[in-house]
Design a protein around this motif. Structure first.
Motif, PDB file in Angstrom:
ATOM      1  N   ALA A   1      49.357 -25.010  45.318  1.00 17.17           N
ATOM      2  CA  ALA A   1      49.320 -26.300  46.012  1.00 17.17           C
ATOM      3  C   ALA A   1      50.331 -27.262  45.396  1.00 17.17           C
ATOM      4  CB  ALA A   1      47.914 -26.887  45.963  1.00 17.17           C
ATOM      5  N   LYS A   2      50.403 -27.274  44.083  1.00 16.63           N
ATOM      6  CA  LYS A   2      51.345 -28.153  43.389  1.00 16.63           C
ATOM      7  C   LYS A   2      52.783 -27.772  43.702  1.00 16.63           C
ATOM      8  CE  LYS A   2      52.815 -29.432  38.707  1.00 16.63           C
ATOM      9  NZ  LYS A   2      52.565 -29.220  37.254  1.00 16.63           N
TER      10      LYS A   2
ATOM     11  N   SER B   1      46.846 -30.895  49.934  1.00 15.67           N
ATOM     12  CA  SER B   1      46.455 -29.917  48.915  1.00 15.67           C
ATOM     13  C   SER B   1      45.201 -29.158  49.336  1.00 15.67           C
ATOM     14  CB  SER B   1      46.209 -30.618  47.575  1.00 15.67           C
ATOM     15  OG  SER B   1      47.401 -31.156  47.061  1.00 15.67           O
TER      16      SER B   1
ATOM     17  N   CYS C   1      53.644 -28.579  47.453  1.00 22.02           N
ATOM     18  CA  CYS C   1      53.748 -30.016  47.717  1.00 22.02           C
ATOM     19  C   CYS C   1      54.997 -30.623  47.064  1.00 22.02           C
ATOM     20  CB  CYS C   1      52.502 -30.736  47.221  1.00 22.02           C
ATOM     21  SG  CYS C   1      51.016 -30.431  48.201  1.00 22.02           S
TER      22      CYS C   1
END
Length: 277
Positions: free
Chosen positions: A25-26, A5, A29
């Motif tokens: 980032a969420k 992240s 990922c």
């Protein structure tokens, strides 16, 4: 925060706000790299395979080039559903969710609905999901958009009828509708310079822009069609440019529509106009 992240945020820093970096980032990922949600939220570090490392760099490069994350994912969230999207269709917006929510709440017993300029099909399909007794039809001039809308129709288990129709040509249609809804192009050319690069450089111009000298072009034509396509007492719903609420409502009144109303969105901007036949 795990190293992955942190790396994503650092790689995109300067191009996005802090909240956007957190969201990206969420998504990267969890959705694009398949990281376990528990590992992500607990901050656990993971090792990526060579393929996923390569995929990550490709994703970051596309984001630095201002490509919308929805196109990279291949889908966008709308009303709790995932709709396939691609550069040939407009990405569904939260404001349009407000439009659909209003239609669903105000027309629980509606029988026939027409969505003009359907794009991904998000308006028509969501209405069909929430009003399963309604017969829903949708038009667009783009074969690419209609192909995407048809796939969304299948994936979400609805039976919307999609057709390639241009509202500026003669419309031969014996069907009458209780509700007509449209989110047509409403951004003027003069407003281009105010737009973000991820919209301006990627989303289809034909779904966004209208000429400065006639910003109500699509609204006027669709409203004129509504005079013959709407059943008596039927309702017309538009998503509009916030700058033209008064003009749109005046145009509808001049055409003979009743109960014309301008409705603000959650941000207090004129966003929806509705009227009765």
């Amino acid at each position: 925060m795990n190293r992955l992240s942190l790396y994503i945020r650092q790689s995109l820093q300067g191009s996005y706000t802090l909240s956007e970096l957190q969201s990206l980032a969420k998504i990267i990922c969890l959705d694009l790299l398949g990281m376990d949600a528990i590992d992500f939220y607990s901050g656990k570090d993971i090792d990526l395979s060579q393929k996923k490392e390569k995929d990550l760099e490709t994703i970051l490069g596309r984001l630095r080039n201002n490509e919308p994350i929805q196109y990279i994912r291949g889908n966008a969230d709308f009303f709790g559903f995932k709709f396939e999207v691609a550069p040939g269709v407009l990405i569904p917006r939260p404001e349009t969710e407000e439009l659909v929510d209003l239609i669903i709440k105000e027309n629980p017993s509606v029988k026939r609905v027409l969505d003009i300029g359907t794009g991904t099909g998000c308006i028509a399909i969501t209405i069909a999901k929430y009003l399963p007794l309604a017969t829903v039809s949708a038009w667009d001039v783009s074969d690419e958009a209609l192909a995407i809308a048809e796939r969304n129709n299948v994936c979400l288990g609805t039976s919307v009828t999609f057709s390639n129709k241009d509202v500026f040509t003669e419309i031969l249609n014996e069907e009458r509708y209780d509700v007509i809804v449209s989110n047509p192009p409403y951004v003027t050319i003069a407003e281009k310079e105010e737009m973000d690069a991820h919209v301006l450089n990627w989303e289809p111009e034909m779904a966004l822009f209208v000429m400065d000298d006639d910003p109500l072009l699509f609204y006027r034509r669709i409203a004129s069609l509504g005079l013959s396509l709407l059943s008596l007492g039927g309702s017309l719903y538009f998503e509009i440019n916030q700058a033209y609420g008064i003009e749109t409502s005046f145009m509808l009144t001049e055409l003979g529509y009743r109960d014309v109303c301008v409705i603000k969105d959650l941000f207090g901007k004129d966003r929806i106009v509705k009227a009765s036949r």
